[in-house]
Design an enzyme around this catalytic site. Structure first.
Site, PDB file in Angstrom:
ATOM      1  N   GLY A  41       8.511  25.002 -44.783  1.00  0.00           N
ATOM      2  CA  GLY A  41       7.360  25.283 -44.073  1.00  0.00           C
ATOM      3  C   GLY A  41       7.750  26.768 -43.961  1.00  0.00           C
ATOM      4  N   ASP A  42       6.380  27.558 -43.142  1.00  0.00           N
ATOM      5  CA  ASP A  42       6.134  29.359 -43.825  1.00  0.00           C
ATOM      6  C   ASP A  42       6.303  29.563 -45.233  1.00  0.00           C
ATOM      7  OD1 ASP A  42       7.363  28.700 -40.462  1.00  0.00           O
ATOM      8  OD2 ASP A  42       8.800  28.754 -41.325  1.00  0.00           O
ATOM      9  N   LYS A  45       0.396  28.829 -46.108  1.00  0.00           N
ATOM     10  CA  LYS A  45      -0.625  27.721 -46.263  1.00  0.00           C
ATOM     11  C   LYS A  45      -2.015  28.232 -45.270  1.00  0.00           C
ATOM     12  CE  LYS A  45       2.069  24.609 -43.655  1.00  0.00           C
ATOM     13  NZ  LYS A  45       3.592  25.556 -43.786  1.00  0.00           N
ATOM     14  N   GLY A  69       2.950  27.800 -36.904  1.00  0.00           N
ATOM     15  CA  GLY A  69       2.665  28.715 -37.079  1.00  0.00           C
ATOM     16  C   GLY A  69       2.170  28.819 -37.846  1.00  0.00           C
ATOM     17  N   HIS A  70       0.811  29.624 -38.524  1.00  0.00           N
ATOM     18  CA  HIS A  70       0.231  30.357 -39.485  1.00  0.00           C
ATOM     19  C   HIS A  70      -0.747  31.209 -39.320  1.00  0.00           C
ATOM     20  CE1 HIS A  70      -0.779  25.517 -41.188  1.00  0.00           C
ATOM     21  NE2 HIS A  70       0.396  26.285 -40.380  1.00  0.00           N
ATOM     22  N   THR A 315       8.561  31.470 -33.621  1.00  0.00           N
ATOM     23  CA  THR A 315       9.579  30.921 -32.263  1.00  0.00           C
ATOM     24  C   THR A 315      10.340  32.837 -32.684  1.00  0.00           C
ATOM     25  OG1 THR A 315      11.581  30.646 -34.223  1.00  0.00           O
ATOM     26  CG2 THR A 315      10.717  29.219 -32.660  1.00  0.00           C
ATOM     27  N   ARG A 317      12.433  33.740 -35.006  1.00  0.00           N
ATOM     28  CA  ARG A 317      13.795  33.448 -35.253  1.00  0.00           C
ATOM     29  C   ARG A 317      13.775  33.755 -36.630  1.00  0.00           C
ATOM     30  NH1 ARG A 317      14.946  26.975 -34.190  1.00  0.00           N
ATOM     31  NH2 ARG A 317      13.131  26.858 -34.975  1.00  0.00           N
TER      32      ARG A 317
END
Length: 439
Positions: A41-42, A45, A69-70, A315, A317
């Site tokens: 992820g991240d 995209k 989250g994008h 988040t 993080r």
């Protein structure tokens, strides 16, 4: 019954065919382009979707929830999306949230309103929500947090969920006690009774039921998602784009279980989460950073984290960073059948003297040809690296392949050849203008 019905056949299926009449043959209809994460992820995209969405007619989300989250940057404005498809920015396209998505209604409208203040106009008029999508309630989020606390207390570690209630909502769906959008828009007394039963299942204190306030605002957006998608596929020519959330290594079946999400974020999720037949899947684009985030360790990690601003959109993080792992990208390709790759954040590597790439895993001194399913085994593997000289040149202004330094080009070609998939885009910055298109 023929397997090659056209849209006309569909509309006239209640009319008996003339005796002896042969049905006309027709192609499969429009193809859906799918964009998926090839790592944890991240990967960026949203940036690729935003690029493709500029001329798309329909942009869809097929799974996950607001745990995704994008970030998309357009005309200097930064938009953050969690439930809304990134293509909502395109005022000429329709955005569809499919049946495979779990929706936290307060989060959906809060996200839309927040981005509207940044300049996203008219989003409610071009958003469609499948009536079969399941609802995430506030108590799902509470349960999510309690489960994480319990894991930490019992096992000394947790999964690291976003605490957005996604896992518990999918649990409700799988146990057949979940509530869907169509339930909310039906008889509210029935909905309330089902809600109480659902809360009781989690042995949670019955919270105040406030979700009904969103029903009327949601109602104009709701459609039968299956029929809408069928018409989009078999009607006039349309460009249909599917935006995957999360990524291959977070897939509930194929990811690093149990440190995964609760949905299928590989290509199969596009079919089940939207009602798209496999025959209508066209290009499948995988997105990978030029390095790895989430699991990398070592001295390189802090530098990449700082230069790449590696902080989760959902988040906040910090993401752990490391060298690019081609074993996992190749594994993601095995599952998804990528037709091309988008390689993002190449510019983050600009300052490094040398760059390593993980090319194989060894177990007990021997190369293994697969990605281990067992996490205990995965922790024991030794990564085999190839080392490349850094290019030590700022690539952020590059807009064509020839603008990139030769050493950066060599790095890209090595990745391409190793995984056996052509690289279609190379990202060197945040905005859509920073995506170099190769072909």
């Amino acid at each position: 019954m023929s397997l090659n019905w056209s849209a006309k056949d569909h509309k006239n299926m209640n009319q008996p065919a003339a005796t002896g009449q042969k049905r006309s043959r027709n192609d499969a209809g429009n193809k859906a382009t799918v964009v998926l994460g090839a790592q944890w992820g991240d990967e960026g995209k949203g940036k690729v979707v935003d690029l493709l969405a500029t001329d798309a007619d329909v942009v869809c989300r097929c799974q996950g929830g607001n745990n995704a989250g994008h970030t998309v940057v357009v005309d200097g404005k930064e938009y953050d999306f969690h439930l809304l498809p990134s293509g909502i920015i395109n005022s000429k396209s329709i955005s569809l949230i499919g049946n495979g998505v779990v929706i936290h209604l307060p989060g959906l409208f809060e996200e839309g309103d927040k981005n509207e203040k940044k300049g996203l106009k008219g989003w409610e008029k071009r958003l469609i929500v499948s009536d079969r999508a399941h609802i995430v309630f506030d108590f799902h989020q509470v349960v999510d947090g309690l489960q994480e606390t319990e894991r930490q207390a019992q096992e000394g570690k947790n999964i690291g969920t976003t605490k957005k209630g996604i896992g518990p909502a999918y649990s409700s769906k799988a146990s057949r006690t979940g509530l869907r959008v169509c339930d909310l828009l039906g008889d509210f007394k029935d909905f309330s009774m089902k809600f109480k039963n659902l809360v009781h299942q989690f042995q949670s204190m019955y919270p105040a039921l406030t979700v009904d306030e969103y029903a009327e605002r949601l109602r104009p957006m709701v459609r039968d998602g299956v029929y809408y998608m069928y018409e989009a596929l078999h009607g006039s020519p349309k460009k249909i784009l599917v935006e995957g959330a999360n990524a291959a290594l977070l897939d509930i079946d194929f990811g690093t279980y149990p440190f995964v999400t609760s949905s299928n974020c590989t290509v199969g999720g596009a079919c089940t989460g939207l009602g798209i037949p496999p025959l209508n899947i066209g290009d499948v684009f995988g997105v990978s950073k030029a390095y790895t985030t989430r699991v990398g360790i070592g001295a390189v990690g802090e530098l990449l984290q700082t230069r790449g601003h590696e902080v989760g959109v959902t988040t906040g993080r910090k993401r752990r960073c490391g060298w690019l792992d081609l074993v996992i990208v190749r594994y993601a390709h095995m599952i998804n059948g990528f037709t091309a790759i988008a390689l993002t954040k190449l510019d983050i590597l600009d300052v490094l003297d040398e760059i390593k790439v993980g090319v194989a895993y060894k177990l007990n001194g021997k190369r293994i040809p697969h990605f281990p399913a067992n996490m205990d085994v995965l922790h024991k593997v030794e990564v085999e690296y190839e080392t490349f000289p850094g290019w030590k040149t700022d690539t952020s202004a590059a807009r064509k392949w020839n603008d990139l330094p030769a050493k950066a080009q060599n790095y890209i070609r090595f990745i391409e050849n190793h995984i056996g998939v052509p690289i279609k885009w190379v990202g060197v910055g945040k905005s859509r203008e920073c995506m170099i298109q190769m072909f």
